[in-house]
Design an enzyme around this catalytic site. Sequence first.
Site, PDB file in Angstrom:
ATOM      1  NE  ARG A  11      28.617  37.126  42.200  1.00 51.92           N
ATOM      2  CZ  ARG A  11      28.055  36.019  43.150  1.00 51.92           C
ATOM      3  NH1 ARG A  11      26.836  35.705  43.358  1.00 51.92           N
ATOM      4  NH2 ARG A  11      28.851  35.254  43.815  1.00 51.92           N
ATOM      5  CB  ILE A  12      33.633  40.362  38.762  1.00 56.55           C
ATOM      6  CG1 ILE A  12      32.772  40.899  39.999  1.00 56.55           C
ATOM      7  CG2 ILE A  12      34.625  41.271  38.181  1.00 56.55           C
ATOM      8  CD1 ILE A  12      33.790  40.715  41.154  1.00 56.55           C
TER       9      ILE A  12
ATOM     10  CG  ASP B 125      33.585  29.666  35.088  1.00 53.84           C
ATOM     11  OD1 ASP B 125      33.319  28.503  35.882  1.00 53.84           O
ATOM     12  OD2 ASP B 125      33.180  30.534  35.538  1.00 53.84           O
TER      13      ASP B 125
ATOM     14  NE  ARG C 278      39.451  37.590  48.093  1.00 48.44           N
ATOM     15  CZ  ARG C 278      38.884  38.854  47.629  1.00 48.44           C
ATOM     16  NH1 ARG C 278      39.199  39.390  47.261  1.00 48.44           N
ATOM     17  NH2 ARG C 278      37.835  38.615  48.509  1.00 48.44           N
TER      18      ARG C 278
ATOM     19  CG  ASP D  41      42.601  46.078  43.429  1.00 51.89           C
ATOM     20  OD1 ASP D  41      42.959  46.992  44.088  1.00 51.89           O
ATOM     21  OD2 ASP D  41      41.454  45.611  43.923  1.00 51.89           O
TER      22      ASP D  41
ATOM     23  CD  GLU E  73      45.365  42.036  49.386  1.00 54.32           C
ATOM     24  OE1 GLU E  73      44.687  42.542  50.128  1.00 54.32           O
ATOM     25  OE2 GLU E  73      45.180  41.256  48.078  1.00 54.32           O
TER      26      GLU E  73
ATOM     27  CG  HIS F 221      41.836  44.200  48.064  1.00 55.65           C
ATOM     28  ND1 HIS F 221      42.258  42.770  48.651  1.00 55.65           N
ATOM     29  CD2 HIS F 221      40.706  44.048  47.519  1.00 55.65           C
ATOM     30  CE1 HIS F 221      41.297  42.297  48.463  1.00 55.65           C
ATOM     31  NE2 HIS F 221      40.252  42.720  47.733  1.00 55.65           N
TER      32      HIS F 221
ATOM     33  N   GLY G 237      38.999  47.192  44.687  1.00 54.25           N
ATOM     34  CA  GLY G 237      38.081  46.819  43.708  1.00 54.25           C
ATOM     35  C   GLY G 237      36.512  47.164  44.104  1.00 54.25           C
ATOM     36  CB  ALA G 238      34.468  46.391  46.995  1.00 60.11           C
TER      37      ALA G 238
HETATM   38  P1  NAD Z   1      31.739  34.524  41.214  1.00 58.24           P
HETATM   39  O1  NAD Z   1      31.455  33.398  42.068  1.00 58.24           O
HETATM   40  O2  NAD Z   1      30.240  35.317  40.454  1.00 58.24           O
HETATM   41  O3  NAD Z   1      32.370  33.930  40.065  1.00 58.24           O
HETATM   42  C1  NAD Z   1      33.411  33.178  40.232  1.00 58.24           C
HETATM   43  C2  NAD Z   1      33.397  32.274  38.904  1.00 58.24           C
HETATM   44  O4  NAD Z   1      34.785  31.611  38.916  1.00 58.24           O
HETATM   45  C3  NAD Z   1      32.295  31.304  38.887  1.00 58.24           C
HETATM   46  O5  NAD Z   1      31.815  31.350  37.768  1.00 58.24           O
HETATM   47  C4  NAD Z   1      33.314  29.882  39.073  1.00 58.24           C
HETATM   48  O6  NAD Z   1      32.430  28.937  38.285  1.00 58.24           O
HETATM   49  C5  NAD Z   1      34.503  30.257  38.431  1.00 58.24           C
HETATM   50  N1  NAD Z   1      35.557  29.506  39.044  1.00 58.24           N
HETATM   51  C6  NAD Z   1      35.793  28.669  40.273  1.00 58.24           C
HETATM   52  N2  NAD Z   1      36.769  28.007  40.198  1.00 58.24           N
HETATM   53  C7  NAD Z   1      37.470  28.158  39.006  1.00 58.24           C
HETATM   54  C8  NAD Z   1      38.550  27.538  38.623  1.00 58.24           C
HETATM   55  N3  NAD Z   1      39.233  26.669  39.190  1.00 58.24           N
HETATM   56  N4  NAD Z   1      38.709  27.994  37.043  1.00 58.24           N
HETATM   57  C9  NAD Z   1      38.023  28.952  36.688  1.00 58.24           C
HETATM   58  N5  NAD Z   1      36.861  29.521  36.945  1.00 58.24           N
HETATM   59  C10 NAD Z   1      36.485  28.987  38.381  1.00 58.24           C
HETATM   60  O7  NAD Z   1      32.472  35.507  42.001  1.00 58.24           O
HETATM   61  P2  NAD Z   1      32.646  37.225  41.543  1.00 58.24           P
HETATM   62  O8  NAD Z   1      31.724  37.930  42.375  1.00 58.24           O
HETATM   63  O9  NAD Z   1      32.588  37.489  40.172  1.00 58.24           O
HETATM   64  O10 NAD Z   1      33.899  37.474  42.109  1.00 58.24           O
HETATM   65  C11 NAD Z   1      35.216  37.107  41.455  1.00 58.24           C
HETATM   66  C12 NAD Z   1      36.561  37.087  42.328  1.00 58.24           C
HETATM   67  O11 NAD Z   1      36.482  38.673  42.759  1.00 58.24           O
HETATM   68  C13 NAD Z   1      36.235  36.668  43.738  1.00 58.24           C
HETATM   69  O12 NAD Z   1      37.870  36.091  44.041  1.00 58.24           O
HETATM   70  C14 NAD Z   1      36.269  37.845  44.722  1.00 58.24           C
HETATM   71  O13 NAD Z   1      36.834  37.885  45.952  1.00 58.24           O
HETATM   72  C15 NAD Z   1      36.983  39.014  43.860  1.00 58.24           C
HETATM   73  N6  NAD Z   1      36.766  40.239  44.019  1.00 58.24           N
HETATM   74  C16 NAD Z   1      37.661  41.230  44.487  1.00 58.24           C
HETATM   75  C17 NAD Z   1      37.369  42.654  44.848  1.00 58.24           C
HETATM   76  C18 NAD Z   1      38.419  43.516  45.059  1.00 58.24           C
HETATM   77  O14 NAD Z   1      38.109  44.339  45.679  1.00 58.24           O
HETATM   78  N7  NAD Z   1      39.526  43.234  44.100  1.00 58.24           N
HETATM   79  C19 NAD Z   1      35.974  43.077  44.796  1.00 58.24           C
HETATM   80  C20 NAD Z   1      34.942  42.030  44.375  1.00 58.24           C
HETATM   81  C21 NAD Z   1      35.233  40.603  44.192  1.00 58.24           C
END
Ligand code: NAD
Length: 306
Positions: A151-152, A171, A232, A256, A261, A280, A282-283
């Site tokens: 998604r992100i 991915d 993360r 971030d 942490e 941290h 991001g959200a």
């Molecule tokens: P998501 O599940 O939509 O996307 C994650 C992607 O990573 C998936 O497409 C998956 O196939 C891929 N993936 C999994 N294992 C992998 C690997 N070994 N190698 C390559 N790709 C791999 O998740 P998202 O909503 O896009 O979130 C992504 C990350 O951002 C998460 O870790 C989430 O916790 C983090 N996040 C951080 C903040 C913040 O405050 N900094 C805010 C929101 C999300």
Amino acid sequence: MKKKILITDRFAQDSFLYLHQHSQFEVVRSDHPQHLPLEHLVSAHALLIRSRTKIDEELLKKARQLQLIITCTSGFDHIDLEATQKWGVTVMHTPSANIESAAQLTWALVLNCVNNIHQGHKMVKAGDWQRDLITGIELSGRTYGIVGLGRIGSRVAQIAQAFGMNVVAYDPYQDDEVFERLKIPRLSYEEVLKTADVLSFHVPKTLETEHMLNRSQFEYLHRGIVLINTSRGSIINENDLCEALEKGWLRSVGLDVYEKEPLSRNSNLLSYNNVVLTPHIGANTEDAFFKASQVAANKLMAFFID
Ligand code: NAD
């Protein structure tokens, strides 16, 4: 019997009232996300949490009535999913609520890193006008490498394309259809590391992603790369990152998230001028906060009532 909902962290007032006004719910708020009040925990049917509330077996043993946990976050890594499964507790999250905010922070860090905004800011505040010391690079025509095209990552990719960048991604679990729709070539991890001028990580915390950027991968990176991590902290080995910074391999780094942490005040990461750090966040936008609360309230309503 009313269902007891325990809200353990920040939650939008509108969504609170939406649940509170429903005759089927008793809604209780706690101001201590790390220390939940036992008198409410033992009788709670649902917990509405954020990442500061850690869910482990000890907590689940006490929460005998618990049926549902909804975390107003994208990640699940503060929840022991094996334990929730064992205790028959359903876990939900609100990943769609954070996409825009997390992608935007990723880009805030990219732009800060490529234009050296943090250093310019420090200099102006110190009355230092040595403009020649602050130089950046243009993004257009350069290559943006994405690890994790979920998604992100997908949203970050679209913004990179708007800057005129060539986007490549790794991915292994994402469908070809997503790569094709975004017109992004699917590369191996090594190829992405070797080609990216800007590289950002958007993967979940798993055993496989732990330290997926470590000393051996740093060897592959373009010298002068911009590195961003908003996913993360455990994804990057921070000791190896500091080593690469010492060697001058990286133009700049935006982080971030951290292995531990809050980041220790003794962390070596604090000593580099070309590293930009945020706590941290991001959200942490008003919009993501409202959206996450709203999505959580609707999911809870659907679980117990619909
Ligand atoms: P998501 O599940 O939509 O996307 C994650 C992607 O990573 C998936 O497409 C998956 O196939 C891929 N993936 C999994 N294992 C992998 C690997 N070994 N190698 C390559 N790709 C791999 O998740 P998202 O909503 O896009 O979130 C992504 C990350 O951002 C998460 O870790 C989430 O916790 C983090 N996040 C951080 C903040 C913040 O405050 N900094 C805010 C929101 C999300």
